[in-house]
Design a protein around this motif. Sequence first.
Motif, PDB file in Angstrom:
ATOM      1  N   GLU A 246       0.824  -1.217   0.000  1.00 35.33           N
ATOM      2  CA  GLU A 246       0.000   0.000   0.000  1.00 35.33           C
ATOM      3  C   GLU A 246       0.858   1.266   0.000  1.00 35.33           C
ATOM      4  OE1 GLU A 246      -3.924  -1.685   2.484  1.00 35.33           O
ATOM      5  OE2 GLU A 246      -2.418  -0.422   3.479  1.00 35.33           O
ATOM      6  N   GLY A 247       2.166   1.119   0.197  1.00 29.70           N
ATOM      7  CA  GLY A 247       3.049   2.273   0.224  1.00 29.70           C
ATOM      8  C   GLY A 247       3.088   2.997   1.550  1.00 29.70           C
ATOM      9  N   LYS A 248       2.481   2.423   2.588  1.00 31.29           N
ATOM     10  CA  LYS A 248       2.501   3.066   3.902  1.00 31.29           C
ATOM     11  C   LYS A 248       3.841   2.871   4.596  1.00 31.29           C
ATOM     12  CE  LYS A 248      -2.496   2.768   4.677  1.00 31.29           C
ATOM     13  NZ  LYS A 248      -3.573   2.194   5.532  1.00 31.29           N
ATOM     14  N   ILE A 249       4.564   1.832   4.191  1.00 34.77           N
ATOM     15  CA  ILE A 249       5.931   1.601   4.655  1.00 34.77           C
ATOM     16  C   ILE A 249       6.830   1.514   3.433  1.00 34.77           C
ATOM     17  CG2 ILE A 249       7.488  -0.156   5.616  1.00 34.77           C
ATOM     18  CD1 ILE A 249       5.503  -0.757   7.726  1.00 34.77           C
ATOM     19  N   LYS A 250       7.943   2.219   3.484  1.00 33.28           N
ATOM     20  CA  LYS A 250       8.921   2.156   2.406  1.00 33.28           C
ATOM     21  C   LYS A 250      10.155   1.404   2.896  1.00 33.28           C
ATOM     22  CE  LYS A 250       7.435   6.589   0.466  1.00 33.28           C
ATOM     23  NZ  LYS A 250       7.843   7.982   0.136  1.00 33.28           N
ATOM     24  N   ARG A 251      10.653   0.525   2.050  1.00 30.27           N
ATOM     25  CA  ARG A 251      11.868  -0.221   2.395  1.00 30.27           C
ATOM     26  C   ARG A 251      13.105   0.620   2.102  1.00 30.27           C
ATOM     27  NH1 ARG A 251      10.059  -2.053  -2.298  1.00 30.27           N
ATOM     28  NH2 ARG A 251       8.916  -3.810  -1.413  1.00 30.27           N
ATOM     29  N   LYS A 252      14.128   0.405   2.875  1.00 28.46           N
ATOM     30  CA  LYS A 252      15.454   0.923   2.588  1.00 28.46           C
ATOM     31  C   LYS A 252      16.436  -0.205   2.838  1.00 28.46           C
ATOM     32  CE  LYS A 252      14.715   5.084   1.228  1.00 28.46           C
ATOM     33  NZ  LYS A 252      15.127   5.515  -0.149  1.00 28.46           N
ATOM     34  N   GLU A 253      17.294  -0.467   1.848  1.00 31.40           N
ATOM     35  CA  GLU A 253      18.225  -1.589   1.927  1.00 31.40           C
ATOM     36  C   GLU A 253      19.604  -1.167   1.454  1.00 31.40           C
ATOM     37  OE1 GLU A 253      14.969  -5.067   0.709  1.00 31.40           O
ATOM     38  OE2 GLU A 253      16.262  -4.164  -0.816  1.00 31.40           O
TER      39      GLU A 253
END
Length: 348
Positions: free
Chosen positions: A304-311
């Motif tokens: 849903e785009g409410k959490i964005k990943r960063k890796e």
Amino acid sequence: MTRKNSTFYFAERPQGLIVPGKTFKLVESDAPTADDLEDGQVLVEVIYLSVDPGMRSVLYDSRSYVPALALGEKMKGNGIARVLASKSAKAKEGDLVTALTGWTEVAIVGENELQVINLPEGANVTDALGAAGNTGITAYIGLKHIGQPKAGETVVVSGAAGATGIIVGQIAKIHGCRVVGIAGSDDKCRLLVDELGFDVALNYKSPAFREELAKATPKYIDVYWDNVGGEILDECLARAAVHSRFVICGSISIYNSLGAAENKGIRNLIQVLMQRIRMEGFIVFDYRDDYPEARQALGKWLVEGKIKRKETIVKGGIGVVDSTFNDLFAGKNVGKLMVEVKPLQEAH
């Protein structure tokens, strides 16, 4: 032709940072095969290895939630792997799994040490280690059981640009909180605010950090998520609200000096009494029954785009894992740190 397998073994207990090529010994041997499997076991090849601060504690001969590693043992570690052969009903050949593989290329793991990856459409396979894996699950469960954030409250997160901190802050925003992140560079602070929706981000290396923290928390701190320990924890205790909740999840600032004489006590511990703070150590393994709920919620928020990943994914194969480990303590990673052992498209 017999397949070869490279594995890191614990060779020398470090004093401070690990020493690449010395703390661990990289040994090449014949890889295990399907013929070596017993009932309930699975043969896997590793694709990604998770690199986590808490892994440092197993190298120190101390009482911890994970047993200390003995010299000569294979280094512990969690990874994403593809099943090559199986004698378990839990996973079949070709499945992608998360598993306690250790620092190696090919491993035999028990069925209780793996989980078949089942992510919603639109998620990345690496989310199984990061945003929807143990990292995200840690954030979700720690907030649910200890942090208990409520709309309008102020949540402060240390190590906010790290794997867990990034998810903690975003979940707190979903709950309607005002979120203050603490990180180690101005670039990380900008990322937290501009890309991930934190309300404020502070560089703890700033000479004016104490004053900036006070300005960022005019109504004091309702929830503090601690990934760092040490002086930052001390400063946040001084800003704690009455009946605040402190989630003690990590102490990266002291992992490399556990047991050393220079580790100082907390000056502001009296605030736990004065402000009636609930301060609780948190290990996610104590809440395994909540894992399915956490995975479902995190996966939904991701798509849903409410959490964005960063890796931060380091390439170079198994041989770079030990040097990459020190990147955690130098603050070189943003979000989840992993090593690509083998490109996903080449795994078979």
